[in-house]
Design a protein around this motif. Sequence first.
Motif, short mmCIF file in Angstrom:
data_model
loop_
_atom_site.label_atom_id
_atom_site.label_comp_id
_atom_site.label_asym_id
_atom_site.label_seq_id
_atom_site.Cartn_x
_atom_site.Cartn_y
_atom_site.Cartn_z
N MET A 1 0.82 -1.19 0.00
CA MET A 1 0.00 0.00 0.00
C MET A 1 0.87 1.27 0.00
O MET A 1 0.54 2.23 -0.68
N LEU A 2 1.95 1.23 0.76
CA LEU A 2 2.85 2.39 0.80
C LEU A 2 3.39 2.71 -0.59
O LEU A 2 3.43 3.87 -1.00
N GLU A 3 3.77 1.68 -1.32
CA GLU A 3 4.29 1.89 -2.68
C GLU A 3 3.25 2.56 -3.58
O GLU A 3 3.57 3.46 -4.36
N LYS A 4 1.99 2.15 -3.42
CA LYS A 4 0.92 2.76 -4.22
C LYS A 4 0.74 4.23 -3.87
O LYS A 4 0.56 5.07 -4.76
N ILE A 5 0.83 4.55 -2.59
CA ILE A 5 0.70 5.95 -2.16
C ILE A 5 1.84 6.78 -2.74
O ILE A 5 1.62 7.88 -3.25
N ASP A 7 3.54 6.18 -5.39
CA ASP A 7 3.34 6.30 -6.84
C ASP A 7 2.25 7.32 -7.17
O ASP A 7 2.37 8.06 -8.15
N LEU A 8 1.19 7.36 -6.36
CA LEU A 8 0.09 8.29 -6.63
C LEU A 8 0.45 9.74 -6.36
O LEU A 8 -0.08 10.65 -6.99
N GLU A 33 14.84 3.36 -0.08
CA GLU A 33 15.78 3.03 -1.15
C GLU A 33 15.17 3.29 -2.52
O GLU A 33 15.84 3.77 -3.42
N LYS A 34 13.88 2.97 -2.67
CA LYS A 34 13.21 3.15 -3.97
C LYS A 34 12.84 4.60 -4.25
O LYS A 34 12.89 5.04 -5.39
N CYS A 35 12.44 5.32 -3.21
CA CYS A 35 11.94 6.69 -3.38
C CYS A 35 12.54 7.61 -2.32
O CYS A 35 11.81 8.21 -1.53
N PRO A 36 13.86 7.77 -2.30
CA PRO A 36 14.48 8.57 -1.23
C PRO A 36 14.03 10.02 -1.21
O PRO A 36 14.00 10.63 -0.14
N HIS A 37 13.64 10.57 -2.34
CA HIS A 37 13.20 11.96 -2.40
C HIS A 37 11.83 12.16 -1.75
O HIS A 37 11.44 13.28 -1.46
N ASN A 38 11.08 11.06 -1.51
CA ASN A 38 9.75 11.16 -0.91
C ASN A 38 9.74 10.98 0.60
O ASN A 38 8.75 11.32 1.24
N ILE A 39 10.79 10.42 1.16
CA ILE A 39 10.81 10.10 2.58
C ILE A 39 11.69 11.10 3.31
O ILE A 39 12.86 11.25 2.97
N ARG A 40 11.14 11.77 4.31
CA ARG A 40 11.91 12.76 5.08
C ARG A 40 12.43 12.19 6.38
O ARG A 40 13.52 12.52 6.82
#
Length: 87
Positions: A1-5, A7-8, A33-40
């Motif tokens: 679910m986190l991955e979908k969020i 992506d959305l 690791e996949k989306c470092p720019h999205n995680i603070r």
Amino acid sequence: MLEKILDLFPDKQYILIGDNTQHDLAIYLEAAEKCPHNIRYIIIREVSKRPGDKLVIKQAKDTLEKHKIGLHYNSNFPEDIPWDLQR
């Protein structure tokens, strides 16, 4: 679910909150690791102490540090969440 969020809403940044009763840290590390720019920041509440936790936390901090993602791993939530983390 986190991955979908992620992506959305690719332009948003998140603080992920969980605990150590299941696999929250591992899931959040994968997302970082996949989306470092999205995680603070990642906050994990330590509900129970387990053997090997110190090593896991050290490895997690090392991994996240290279992406400038903060980690709080403790039995209490942080009193002052660093909402304004600079990248």
